[in-house]
Motif scaffolding. Structure first.
Motif, PDB file in Angstrom:
ATOM      1  N   LEU A 154      36.405  46.968  50.146  1.00 38.88           N
ATOM      2  CA  LEU A 154      37.401  45.937  50.409  1.00 38.88           C
ATOM      3  C   LEU A 154      38.688  46.395  49.747  1.00 38.88           C
ATOM      4  N   ASP A 169      35.318  35.435  49.276  1.00 38.84           N
ATOM      5  CA  ASP A 169      34.776  35.032  50.572  1.00 38.84           C
ATOM      6  C   ASP A 169      33.523  35.805  50.950  1.00 38.84           C
ATOM      7  N   HIS A 170      33.327  36.990  50.363  1.00 43.95           N
ATOM      8  CA  HIS A 170      32.143  37.788  50.669  1.00 43.95           C
ATOM      9  C   HIS A 170      30.971  37.489  49.731  1.00 43.95           C
ATOM     10  N   CYS A 197      40.709  36.937  46.964  1.00 46.77           N
ATOM     11  CA  CYS A 197      40.197  36.018  47.983  1.00 46.77           C
ATOM     12  C   CYS A 197      39.212  36.713  48.916  1.00 46.77           C
ATOM     13  N   GLN A 198      39.459  37.993  49.230  1.00 51.73           N
ATOM     14  CA  GLN A 198      38.503  38.739  50.049  1.00 51.73           C
ATOM     15  C   GLN A 198      37.141  38.815  49.366  1.00 51.73           C
ATOM     16  N   ALA A 225      43.218  46.171  49.261  1.00 49.63           N
ATOM     17  CA  ALA A 225      44.556  45.638  49.457  1.00 49.63           C
ATOM     18  C   ALA A 225      45.514  46.826  49.352  1.00 49.63           C
ATOM     19  N   SER A 248      45.349  38.269  46.926  1.00 48.06           N
ATOM     20  CA  SER A 248      44.858  38.501  48.276  1.00 48.06           C
ATOM     21  C   SER A 248      43.513  39.226  48.262  1.00 48.06           C
ATOM     22  N   LEU A 249      43.406  40.254  47.427  1.00 48.25           N
ATOM     23  CA  LEU A 249      42.134  40.973  47.324  1.00 48.25           C
ATOM     24  C   LEU A 249      41.066  40.098  46.685  1.00 48.25           C
TER      25      LEU A 249
END
Length: 296
Positions: free
Chosen positions: A80, A124-125, A120-121, A82, A117-118
C-alpha cells in the motif's frame, strides 16, 4: 495479514569490497546487490521469507521509489503506497573484511495530509486478527504526533502493533498503547529518565550479539534471551528480522516467550549472510532446534 509500515523507505545497496576500506581509494568492479530497504521493508522481507502473509506500507517517489516497488513486486510482497513529490532515498552499505560502513541518504518530504491518506488505506484494510509493525526513522514533514495518530487510529482495528522507533516517536508509540516497543540498546538508553510511563506493554530491547532484554507486560523484571554464537558477515537489518520473526510468530498464536526465542534465532540466522535482512533458512532450522531442546 501483517502490515509492515516504513515511513522512510530506501533503495539499499550493499557493496562488498575486496580489501579494507581506505579513504580516498578507488575500488573497481565491486560486486553489489540492491534491496527494497527501510526498516519496515526489511521486516516485510523477513516475514515473507518465513512464510508469513505481509503487506508493505510506505511513501514513495521518483525513480528510486519505482526501484523499491519493483523489488517488492519481484519478492512477491504486496504493498500500500502514498506518492511523494520528492524522490525516495538511497542508502549504501560498504562491507570490508573488518567493518560495515553505512551511508544513509535524505528522505523525501511527507506532509501530514499524505500520511493521513496512507493511514486511511491501512485502516480500511485491517481485520481484527491482523498485526501492524511501525519501523524506522520519520521523513521530513512528519513528527511524533503522526505516530500517535497512526497508533490511535489502527489499534482498535487489529490484534496488535509493534513499534521499532527511536526518541520522541518511540515515546509517542508507547504512550499511545502499542503492544510492544523494540528499540536497540542505544536507543533505549538515550531515552530521558521516566520517559516511558508504567503501562501493560512489552519492552523488547535488542542488544546485538548479546541477544534481547525483554520486559514482559506489567513486569519490571527483565528476562534475557541469549543469541547463539554465529559467524557474522553483515549485521545490518538483524533487528528488523527480529521484529518480523516476532510478529510472524505472534500471528501464529505463539506465546511471547516462544515468539521471542524464535525471533532471536531468526536474527542470528540473518547475520551469517552478506545481505540485508536475508535469512539462511538452514541455519535457522538448526538454531531453532538447538534453542527448543535447551528449553524443554
Amino acid at each position: 495479514m501483517i502490515y509492515a509500515v516504513t515511513f522512510n523507505p530506501s533503495w539499499d545497496v550493499v557493496m562488498t569490497l575486496p580489501t579494507t576500506l581506505y579513504s580516498g581509494h578507488t575500488y573497481n568492479q565491486v560486486s553489489w546487490t540492491g534491496y527494497a530497504g527501510g526498516k519496515g521493508n526489511n521486516v516485510a522481507r523477513a516475514i515473507q521469507q518465513l512464510g508469513g502473509d505481509v503487506t508493505a506500507v510506505g511513501f514513495y517517489g521518483g525513480a528510486v521509489g519505482d526501484w523499491i516497488l519493483q523489488a517488492l513486486t519481484a519478492q512477491q510482497i504486496p504493498y500500500l503506497v502514498a506518492t511523494t513529490t520528492e524522490s525516495s532515498r538511497l542508502c549504501l552499505s560498504l562491507l570490508d573484511s573488518q567493518h560495515v560502513t553505512e551511508i544513509r541518504g535524505h528522505g523525501p518530504w511527507v506532509s501530514p495530509e499524505t500520511s493521513h491518506s496512507l493511514l486511511c488505506q491501512v485502516r480500511d484494510h485491517l481485520q481484527p486478527h491482523d498485526w501492524v509493525t511501525i519501523s524506522g526513522s520519520l521523513p521530513p514533514g512528519l513528527s511524533a504526533d503522526d505516530i500517535t495518530l497512526w497508533v490511535n487510529t489502527l489499534r482498535p482495528h487489529c490484534q496488535g502493533i509493534i513499534a521499532d522507533l527511536a526518541g520522541d516517536p518511540l515515546i509517542a508509540a508507547w504512550e499511545a498503547g502499542v503492544s510492544a516497543i523494540c528499540p536497540n540498546r542505544q536507543e533505549y538508553d538515550q531515552l530521558p529518565m521516566g520517559a516511558l510511563s508504567p503501562r501493560p506493554q512489552h519492552r523488547v530491547i535488542t542488544q546485538g550479539a548479546d541477544g534481547v532484554l525483554w520486559y514482559p507486560a506489567e513486569s519490571d523484571t527483565p528476562q534475557t534471551i541469549r543469541a547463539p554464537a554465529v559467524p557474522v558477515q553483515n549485521p545490518v537489518g538483524a533487528g528488523d528480522v527480529l521484529v518480523g520473526a516476532l510478529v510472524h510468530a505472534l500471528s501464529q498464536q505463539q506465546s511471547w516467550a516462544d515468539a521471542l526465542g524464535y525471533a532471536v534465532m531468526a536474527a542470528s540466522a540473518s547475520v551469517v549472510t552478506a545481505g540485508i535482512a536475508d535469512i539462511d533458512r538452514d541455519v535457522l532450522v538448526h538454531l531453532e532446534s538447538q534453542w527448543r531442546q535447551s528449553h524443554t
